[in-house]
Design an enzyme around this catalytic site. Structure first.
Site, PDB file in Angstrom:
ATOM      1  N   SER A  97       0.836  -1.194   0.000  1.00 56.20           N
ATOM      2  CA  SER A  97       0.000   0.000   0.000  1.00 56.20           C
ATOM      3  C   SER A  97       0.878   1.255   0.000  1.00 56.20           C
ATOM      4  O   SER A  97       1.744   1.393  -0.870  1.00 56.20           O
ATOM      5  CB  SER A  97      -0.960  -0.025   1.192  1.00 56.20           C
ATOM      6  OG  SER A  97      -1.956   0.959   1.052  1.00 56.20           O
ATOM      7  N   ASP A 241      -5.403  -3.163  -3.069  1.00 59.15           N
ATOM      8  CA  ASP A 241      -4.521  -2.775  -1.961  1.00 59.15           C
ATOM      9  C   ASP A 241      -3.919  -3.979  -1.238  1.00 59.15           C
ATOM     10  O   ASP A 241      -4.629  -4.823  -0.702  1.00 59.15           O
ATOM     11  CB  ASP A 241      -5.347  -1.947  -0.974  1.00 59.15           C
ATOM     12  CG  ASP A 241      -4.499  -1.176   0.019  1.00 59.15           C
ATOM     13  OD1 ASP A 241      -3.394  -1.632   0.333  1.00 59.15           O
ATOM     14  OD2 ASP A 241      -4.956  -0.117   0.468  1.00 59.15           O
TER      15      ASP A 241
END
Length: 401
Positions: A97, A241
């Site tokens: 991320s 993500d």
């Protein structure tokens, strides 16, 4: 939905198990159950051992967590660490991320600190995503388009930078990034150095797409498609993500390589190997009154799960580092830091600058490491009760080895 989506990318940590799939490109890992591996045309075979094949014996490994705009704190810690004069060259860097966006700069060294600072203190929300027309959202896969973030990544990840990563990869250093495969709901580890060794435009595009996928917050940004080949047939995977399944990770093979020849539970002072974790955010959610409505209750509950997951996985990496004979180091934003963030997807320059300065101070202070994970520390927030008449317990000092 804002607070709930924001909590979905707050810090949490997860160490991928052996069954989770490593990759050097946009191909599925395949193996035969009855004999030698099957090698269909165009498929790259990898096992957990292949992921660390050629890795030089790790002495310093770094894991960077997810956390949205709190990545400014991690960037600040790295800069402060450089200024303290104690920052080593990392043999392995992992990121997911927001940590994935910092990881290439951390991997290449302190000369890229200024670029990381500019990335985390100079962007605005419109530089990350653009909200779609509300009438179209029910028929789309996300609230916003990730075109601004894609352009930002393209501007940062130049061919020159990739050539430097490829050069370091050939020296035995490794850079890994985690994403989440929506079909399997599992983490995928990408060997970014191996990808950087591929010729452009294929290698450049894939490298940037992996970073985009690792940063694509579900519901806010659309999944990133990857065309893969299985037994000669092509299909499309969608990745989001990496913080959903692996908000902070270190491939087990790295611990095994660091501890090779030392024996289980070797003395870290003898092996002189170090594991470092930088958490983009706090270890515990801030206390606050929760309105008895669906979204506030879901947001508070989701946050509690993710923060608890973070602390548990920090403990997991602690035990793995101990078994490998590695010294454990962890730093996170101080719990008493006054940072008012509405959601983790609101990229306010003033807030990010404050986070960067907090990280800079913590980095220059040694950095301000903790040597045991929070789940093993006294008074970590797991309260025991035998009734309703309560009193505040005095803080217990945490021993430093």
């Amino acid at each position: 939905m804002g607070p709930l989506i924001g909590l979905a990318i707050l810090v949490g940590c997860h160490t991928p198990r052996q069954s989770e799939r490593p990759r050097t490109g946009s191909h599925r890992v395949l193996a035969s159950e009855d004999g030698p591996p099957i090698v269909p045309p165009g498929v790259v075979l990898m096992s957990p051992a292949d992921l660390v094949d050629g890795l030089r014996k790790p002495q310093h490994v770094l894991a960077l967590s997810s956390g949205g705009l709190y990545g400014a704190y991690s960037a600040g810690v790295l800069d402060g660490w450089t200024r303290a004069g104690t920052r080593p060259e990392f043999d392995v860097v992992t990121g997911t991320s927001t940590g994935a966006l910092i990881a290439p700069f951390a991997f290449l060294g302190s000369e890229y600190d200024a670029q990381a600072m500019k990335l985390y203190t100079g962007v605005r929300t419109q530089d990350i995503f653009r909200v779609r027309a509300w009438v179209t959202i029910p028929f789309r896969d996300a609230l916003a388009t990730s075109l601004p973030l894609q352009k930002l990544i393209d501007s940062q990840i130049t061919q020159e930078l990739l050539e430097r990563i490829a050069e370091e990869h050939r020296k035995g250093r490794r850079l890994y990034v985690g994403t989440t495969d929506l079909r399997t709901r599992r983490a995928v580890i990408w060997d970014m150095g191996a990808i950087a060794c591929r010729p452009c435009p294929e290698g450049c595009m894939l490298f940037r797409d992996v970073l985009l996928a690792s940063s694509s917050i579900p519901g806010v940004l659309p999944p990133v498609p990857f065309r893969i080949a299985i037994d000669g047939h092509r299909e499309t995977e969608y990745h989001v993500d990496g913080g959903i399944t692996a908000p902070l990770f270190m491939p087990p093979g790295v611990f095994e390589s660091a501890g090779a020849g030392a024996g289980a539970g070797a003395d870290p002072m003898l092996t002189k190997a170090n594991f470092y974790a930088i958490v983009s955010g706090k270890l515990y959610p801030d206390e606050g009154i929760v309105r008895r409505r669906i979204l506030p209750v879901l947001s508070a509950s989701t946050g509690a799960v993710l923060f608890a997951h973070c602390r548990a996985e920090l403990a997991n990496t602690y035990w793995q580092s101990q078994l490998a004979g590695m010294r454990y180091h962890m730093v996170a934003l101080r719990q008493d830091t006054d940072i008012q963030v509405n959601t983790a997807v609101s990229f306010d320059r003033e807030i990010m600058m404050k986070l960067y300065r907090e990280g800079l101070n913590d980095g220059q202070s040694g950095p301000n490491w903790k040597y045991i994970p929070p789940a093993l520390s006294p008074c970590d927030g797991n309260y025991a009760r035998g009734g309703l008449r309560l009193r505040t317990m005095p803080p217990v000092p945490v021993p430093v080895p």
